[in-house]
Design a protein around this motif. Structure first.
Motif: not given
Length: 66
Positions: A7-13, A15-21
């Motif tokens: 669960x990722x909380x974001x605002x106005x900046x 935010x990465x949702x993943x890392x390279x695989x």
């Protein structure tokens, strides 16, 4: 294939949702907010990305390295 969730909380900046695989990934993104969210590259800003409406879900297929 490992399955994980976060669960990722974001605002106005941005935010990465993943890392390279090296194997690629499938992201299932659900906006649980009452507000729309903008999805995009690390430079995404309000109104410049893919608009994910409040309560909406989208699946994104990422190639290896993305």
């Amino acid at each position: 294939m490992a399955v994980s969730a976060a669960r990722v909380t974001v605002s106005t900046t941005a935010v990465a949702l993943n890392t390279a695989s090296s194997a690629g990934q499938t992201l299932l993104i659900k906006n649980t907010s009452a507000n729309a969210a903008d999805l995009g590259a690390s430079t995404v800003a309000a109104t410049t990305g893919f608009d994910l409406a409040a309560g909406a879900t989208v699946t994104v297929e990422l190639d290896p390295g993305e």
